[in-house]
Design a protein around this motif. Structure first.
Motif, PDB file in Angstrom:
ATOM      1  N   PRO A  96     -16.518  74.837  67.675  1.00 20.03           N
ATOM      2  CA  PRO A  96     -16.008  74.775  68.872  1.00 20.03           C
ATOM      3  C   PRO A  96     -16.728  73.831  69.822  1.00 20.03           C
ATOM      4  N   GLY A  97     -16.280  73.113  70.727  1.00 22.88           N
ATOM      5  CA  GLY A  97     -17.141  72.243  71.835  1.00 22.88           C
ATOM      6  C   GLY A  97     -16.388  71.162  72.247  1.00 22.88           C
ATOM      7  N   VAL A  98     -16.912  69.985  72.151  1.00 21.73           N
ATOM      8  CA  VAL A  98     -16.458  68.673  72.708  1.00 21.73           C
ATOM      9  C   VAL A  98     -15.443  68.280  71.879  1.00 21.73           C
ATOM     10  N   PRO A  99     -14.381  67.623  72.643  1.00 22.72           N
ATOM     11  CA  PRO A  99     -13.204  66.893  71.751  1.00 22.72           C
ATOM     12  C   PRO A  99     -13.835  65.768  70.734  1.00 22.72           C
ATOM     13  N   ALA A 100     -13.231  65.510  69.890  1.00 23.20           N
ATOM     14  CA  ALA A 100     -13.768  64.641  68.704  1.00 23.20           C
ATOM     15  C   ALA A 100     -12.522  63.637  68.225  1.00 23.20           C
ATOM     16  N   VAL A 101     -12.926  62.415  67.624  1.00 21.10           N
ATOM     17  CA  VAL A 101     -11.951  61.762  66.834  1.00 21.10           C
ATOM     18  C   VAL A 101     -12.985  61.115  65.801  1.00 21.10           C
ATOM     19  N   ALA A 102     -12.407  60.744  64.680  1.00 17.98           N
ATOM     20  CA  ALA A 102     -13.120  60.185  63.633  1.00 17.98           C
ATOM     21  C   ALA A 102     -12.671  58.957  63.226  1.00 17.98           C
ATOM     22  N   THR A 103     -13.306  57.859  62.897  1.00 18.35           N
ATOM     23  CA  THR A 103     -12.563  56.756  62.319  1.00 18.35           C
ATOM     24  C   THR A 103     -13.066  56.842  61.020  1.00 18.35           C
ATOM     25  N   LEU A 104     -11.937  56.672  60.039  1.00 13.50           N
ATOM     26  CA  LEU A 104     -12.111  57.085  58.552  1.00 13.50           C
ATOM     27  C   LEU A 104     -12.205  55.565  57.789  1.00 13.50           C
ATOM     28  N   HIS A 105     -13.384  55.169  57.691  1.00 13.46           N
ATOM     29  CA  HIS A 105     -13.493  53.754  57.077  1.00 13.46           C
ATOM     30  C   HIS A 105     -13.120  53.542  55.684  1.00 13.46           C
ATOM     31  N   GLU A 106     -13.351  54.495  54.851  1.00 10.86           N
ATOM     32  CA  GLU A 106     -13.003  54.365  53.349  1.00 10.86           C
ATOM     33  C   GLU A 106     -12.157  55.526  52.618  1.00 10.86           C
ATOM     34  N   VAL A 107     -11.213  56.136  53.350  1.00 14.83           N
ATOM     35  CA  VAL A 107     -10.532  57.426  53.171  1.00 14.83           C
ATOM     36  C   VAL A 107      -9.778  57.046  51.741  1.00 14.83           C
ATOM     37  N   SER A 108      -9.333  56.013  51.449  1.00 16.42           N
ATOM     38  CA  SER A 108      -8.520  55.734  50.312  1.00 16.42           C
ATOM     39  C   SER A 108      -9.528  55.721  49.023  1.00 16.42           C
ATOM     40  N   ARG A 109     -10.582  54.870  49.382  1.00 17.26           N
ATOM     41  CA  ARG A 109     -11.669  54.719  48.356  1.00 17.26           C
ATOM     42  C   ARG A 109     -12.403  56.148  48.064  1.00 17.26           C
ATOM     43  N   ASP A 110     -12.652  56.766  48.786  1.00 15.36           N
ATOM     44  CA  ASP A 110     -13.601  58.125  48.863  1.00 15.36           C
ATOM     45  C   ASP A 110     -12.579  59.151  48.278  1.00 15.36           C
ATOM     46  N   THR A 111     -11.364  59.346  48.540  1.00 12.56           N
ATOM     47  CA  THR A 111     -10.533  60.157  47.788  1.00 12.56           C
ATOM     48  C   THR A 111     -10.113  59.934  46.161  1.00 12.56           C
ATOM     49  N   ALA A 112      -9.882  58.681  46.147  1.00 17.13           N
ATOM     50  CA  ALA A 112      -9.592  58.150  44.738  1.00 17.13           C
ATOM     51  C   ALA A 112     -10.920  58.365  43.916  1.00 17.13           C
ATOM     52  N   LEU A 113     -12.229  58.115  44.348  1.00 23.77           N
ATOM     53  CA  LEU A 113     -13.330  58.225  43.510  1.00 23.77           C
ATOM     54  C   LEU A 113     -13.859  59.712  43.323  1.00 23.77           C
TER      55      LEU A 113
END
Length: 381
Positions: A96-113
């Motif tokens: 818990p704490g500060v609101p957050a966002v994430a930019t996912l630069h390689e989600v397709s490659r990471d999850t496939a690998l």
């Protein structure tokens, strides 16, 4: 707002780090305060870096974050960027704490690998984020398959030139013995997914007369990995060795030039020297190289892998991935046209000002319903 970026960061040699540096600078120019928690400690880090994951212990990092008092945390994420620290990032976001966002630069490659563990990691990371930013519709579809599309926002990768040049195209031509050859540039980290073997096979089918004045410049090196992820670095070194062997087999050793790591000051010079950028990728999340080419106005010969299909929709030099014959035909067609012919304009909405404004809008949307008293995340690694 006070925005804390968690990301690789210069002087680290990392494309995501460069992306964060450019974006953070643009956000600061719009009147916001920025600070950075780097993926790894570096004594040469610039002043905005207030700490690093694993550098000096969790207590000192928590104290540094508390002093900055962020209103928003923005993680620039890919598994290769953080390596063994990826789980630490997910744990931090879950606190818990500060609101957050994430930019996912390689989600397709990471999850496939990484398959099941990779999908679990991304779901865990997403639980701590108000929004997830991706650069392409293809990446958003990957989030949909993970059940996370409700948090997804597509913000294109910006097209922005790198730091000012300190080298020149003429100097690079002289250094690497290119003379007046027509340069096809394969820029960026050497990676097994980038299809350099397909490019060599395509070049091997070109008529000898066409090859006489053409050089393929592989401007980049294998990405350094850390911890257990060094196995992927070894795989990429093996890929580079395979590409070199193919070049010898086809008699193309003198047509293929490997430069190794490219200093920032030489980036602009390589794009100035190039007649075209070649992206023979087998798979791709998105491509910062493609956006650099567009920023410099250099034509691109590319496959339609992943997000490249969106970026080069309608291009006469877009070909299916894993098809060296089609790639050879596109190269032949391009070389038969006038230099720098074709559409090398930017995709609408990819200029830095627009991407910065859209990113800030995401911050505001997340901070609105989720804002809490500014402070540090108590479980910061």
């Amino acid at each position: 707002m006070r925005i804390l970026y968690v990301s690789p960061y210069p002087p680290a040699r990392d494309g995501i780090g460069t992306y964060t540096h450019v974006l953070a600078r643009a956000v600061r120019e719009r009147g916001h305060e920025i600070a950075v928690v780097a993926a790894r400690p570096d004594p040469a880090a610039p002043a905005e870096v207030v700490g690093a994951l694993g550098g000096g212990g969790a207590a000192s990092l928590r104290a540094a974050v508390a002093r900055f008092r962020p209103d928003m945390v923005h993680v620039q994420f890919a598994v290769p960027a953080f390596g063994a620290r990826s789980l630490a990032v997910a744990r931090w976001l879950a606190a818990p704490g500060v609101p957050a966002v994430a930019t996912l630069h390689e989600v397709s490659r990471d999850t496939a690998l990484l398959r099941g563990p990779g999908r679990a990691l991304y779901r865990r990371l997403a639980r701590g984020c108000g929004r997830l930013i991706v650069h392409t519709r293809a990446a958003r579809d990957t989030l949909g398959a993970l059940g996370l599309d409700g948090k997804a926002t597509v913000v294109p990768h910006f097209s922005a030139p790198p730091p000012p040049a300190t080298g020149t195209a003429a100097a690079l031509r002289a250094r690497f013995g290119l003379g007046d050859a027509r340069v096809l540039l394969a820029f960026g980290h050497v990676h097994v997914s980038k299809g350099l073997d397909d490019l060599v096979r395509a070049m091997a089918t070109l008529p000898p007369a066409t090859l006489d004045d053409v050089r393929v410049v592989v401007a980049g090196a294998v990405r350094r990995r850390h911890g257990p992820f060094r196995v992927f670095e070894a795989r990429d070194h093996l890929h580079e060795a395979t590409v070199r062997r193919l070049a010898r087999r086809y008699g193309l050793r003198d047509r293929l030039v490997f430069t190794g790591y490219v200093p920032d000051g030489d980036i602009a010079a390589w794009f100035a020297a190039a007649e075209a950028v070649v992206l023979p990728y087998r798979d791709a999340e998105q491509s910062g190289v493609a956006n650099l080419a567009r920023a410099f106005g250099v034509p691109v010969i590319a496959t339609t892998a992943g997000g490249l299909a969106e970026l080069f929709e309608g291009s006469p030099w877009a070909v299916p991935p894993g098809a060296p014959d089609r790639l050879a035909a596109a190269i032949t067609d391009f070389l038969a046209t006038a230099p720098h012919a074709g559409d090398a304009t930017r995709t609408p909405g990819t200029d830095l000002a627009t991407v910065t404004a859209r990113t800030i809008a995401v911050y505001e949307a997340v901070r609105g319903p989720l804002a809490r008293t500014p402070g540090n995340r108590p479980d910061a690694p």
